[in-house]
Design an enzyme around this catalytic site. Structure first.
Site, PDB file in Angstrom:
ATOM      1  N   GLU A 227       0.331  -1.471   5.618  1.00 14.25           N
ATOM      2  CA  GLU A 227       1.361  -1.070   6.574  1.00 14.25           C
ATOM      3  C   GLU A 227       1.139   0.358   7.033  1.00 14.25           C
ATOM      4  OE1 GLU A 227       5.234   0.777   7.776  1.00 14.25           O
ATOM      5  OE2 GLU A 227       3.931   1.281   6.093  1.00 14.25           O
TER       6      GLU A 227
ATOM      7  N   ASP B 205       0.829  -1.213   0.000  1.00 11.46           N
ATOM      8  CA  ASP B 205       0.000   0.000   0.000  1.00 11.46           C
ATOM      9  C   ASP B 205       0.855   1.250   0.000  1.00 11.46           C
ATOM     10  OD1 ASP B 205       0.788  -0.722   2.663  1.00 11.46           O
ATOM     11  OD2 ASP B 205      -0.629   0.752   3.445  1.00 11.46           O
TER      12      ASP B 205
END
Length: 488
Positions: A144, A77
């Site tokens: 994350e 991400d």
């Protein structure tokens, strides 16, 4: 020149493909499918776990079957931040990359080199048959940036290695061996909407064009925080004359220092001059205080139509006071590692949720000492409860990563960097969050380090990646993998 023309070609070509796949945190179906397709195209065994982490595996090169297994890890991400004038849709649009001298940046948005470049380095290594080493795994974790969801929920079967190379660091020539843990504080105030008085005139106060940045690695840089600044401005006005607060909104992401803030206020016509005087005095103060770190900061005031409702005066007063007092920035420094922040909090956001009749506030606290993290979060909770908050919740908690200075992997890494570049790398711990501490809960036998090419201004639209540092990171990765393969 485009990104695909840069060296090393294998790394930049993969990074270019990654930038074309929308992947904001929480919206990772497209990048997950891209990773699965990559594995299938190149005939790598792969697996997806229950939370969406993707792992792919390359067998050992002939003759290296007994060499140590290595996991190359990054997160899939990216932080989705853009300038106010950008029309970019992070859920549908590719990142528009720009080669700017020795740097690559994006056009008005975050670049996503955090951690798209880490994934590109890992996948390029997986494809390179000239790297003679033991079994390799590439692990791409989810979300994350919004709570380390993938790492928190990882299972040992997704960590098939003796060593782990986390490719999510941002400074050339630095090897990281420890990091802070984190905890989000979520605060909720109820308010009573009241009809906006018709005898007032209404203005939008807009604090904009602030630097922003990473709430861990940039918390010591002296950048202004938009949430703190809008609270400061409102408190200052409150001391001079009465006004009604219709809404206040600042910040966006828990791990980004807030860059923008807006408040809508109603004042008596006779107080318009007082508003102008106080606003100009405030602007003079902050321009002087932040002249070194916020040269582009603007504070604007414009007339707006009367809103339908305002926040009841008592709640508005309590929120303004609490936000004005609330902590932001460094809480304490580490006593063992020079210039390392030990504990901090980021006053991440304040939002007016009209449909829920709620004011929502978020802090993100970090510390390399677990007890200090909770101490700071407790102080934040106590402050807002004193101010009458309905609820204070905690979420996204994760522990830090304790350094292992006696690691064989670390010794290999230092030796290879010195051999390649003639100087020893800096070995340190950081105040930002990394996933390694969570991996160690599932695989305590693994040795881990983190490194990566130089990235600047991550988590902001000014994010950029240093092109020469990518070549160095690639050469180091190759040398380190081959050195590990030759361990006795």
């Amino acid at each position: 020149m485009t990104v695909k023309d840069l060296k090393p070609t294998n790394v930049w070509s993969i990074f270019d493909e990654i930038t074309k796949v929308p992947r904001p945190s929480g919206k990772l179906d497209k990048i997950r499918q891209w990773l699965v397709d990559f594995a299938k195209e190149h005939n790598f065994e792969h697996k997806i776990d229950a939370v969406g982490n993707v792992a792919m595996f390359r067998p050992a090169a002939p003759g290296y079957e007994n060499a140590k297994k290595v996991v190359l890890q990054g997160h899939m991400d990216m932080v989705a931040e853009k300038v106010p004038t950008s029309h970019h849709n992070f859920e549908t649009d590719p990142i528009e990359t720009v080669v700017d001298g020795e740097w690559v940046r994006a056009n008005g948005t975050t670049l996503g080199a955090d951690d798209g470049m880490g994934l590109a380095l890992a996948l390029a290594a997986l494809l390179d048959d000239d790297i003679k080493c033991g079994p390799l795994e590439v692990l791409a974790t989810v979300d994350e940036e919004t709570g380390l969801t993938g790492a928190i929920n990882i299972k040992s079967d997704m960590l098939q290695g003796d060593y782990l190379l986390n490719l999510d660091s941002e400074d050339d020539g630095i090897i990281t061996i420890g990091c802070a843990g984190g905890l989000e504080s979520l605060v909720y105030f109820d308010y009573t909407p009241e009809a906006a008085p018709a005898d007032l005139v209404y203005f939008k106060l807009n604090i904009t064009k602030m630097h922003g940045g990473h709430s861990g690695s940039d918390i010591d840089k002296g950048y202004a925080c938009a949430t703190k600044q809008i609270a400061r401005l409102l408190y200052r006005l409150e001391q001079k004359f009465d006004f009604r607060l219709a809404r206040v909104d600042a910040g966006n992401l828990h791990n980004a220092i807030a860059r923008e803030a807006v408040a809508i206020v109603g004042v008596k016509p006779d107080d318009k001059e007082k508003l102008s005087v106080e606003l100009n005095a405030y602007i003079a103060d902050v321009k002087n205080e932040y002249k070194a770190t916020e040269p582009h900061m603007e504070v604007l005031c414009e007339s707006v139509e009367k809103p339908a409702t305002v926040i009841d005066a008592d709640t508005a007063r309590r929120i303004i006071s609490a936000a004005y007092v609330a902590q932001h920035g460094i809480y304490s420094m580490d006593h063992d590692i020079k210039e390392l922040v030990e504990t901090s909090t980021n006053f991440a956001s304040i939002k007016t949720l009209e449909a829920e009749k709620t004011i929502y506030i978020e802090h993100f606290s970090r510390s390399s000492v677990e007890s200090r993290k909770y101490e700071l979060a407790g102080q934040i909770e106590a402050l807002y409860k004193l101010a009458g908050a309905r609820k204070v919740d905690y979420t996204g908690g994760y522990q830090g990563w304790q350094p292992n200075v006696n690691s064989k992997l670390l010794a290999d890494a230092v030796a290879q960097w010195e051999k390649l570049y003639g100087v020893k790398p800096i070995v340190n711990a950081i105040h930002a969050g990394l996933e390694c501490g969570l991996f160690l809960q599932q695989a305590p036998h693994m040795e881990m380090i983190s490194y990566g090419p130089t990235l600047e201004n991550v988590h902001s639209p000014q994010e950029r990646c240093h092109i020469p540092a990518v070549q160095k990171a690639w050469d180091f990765t190759v040398a380190l993998l081959q050195a590990i393969a030759c361990e006795k």
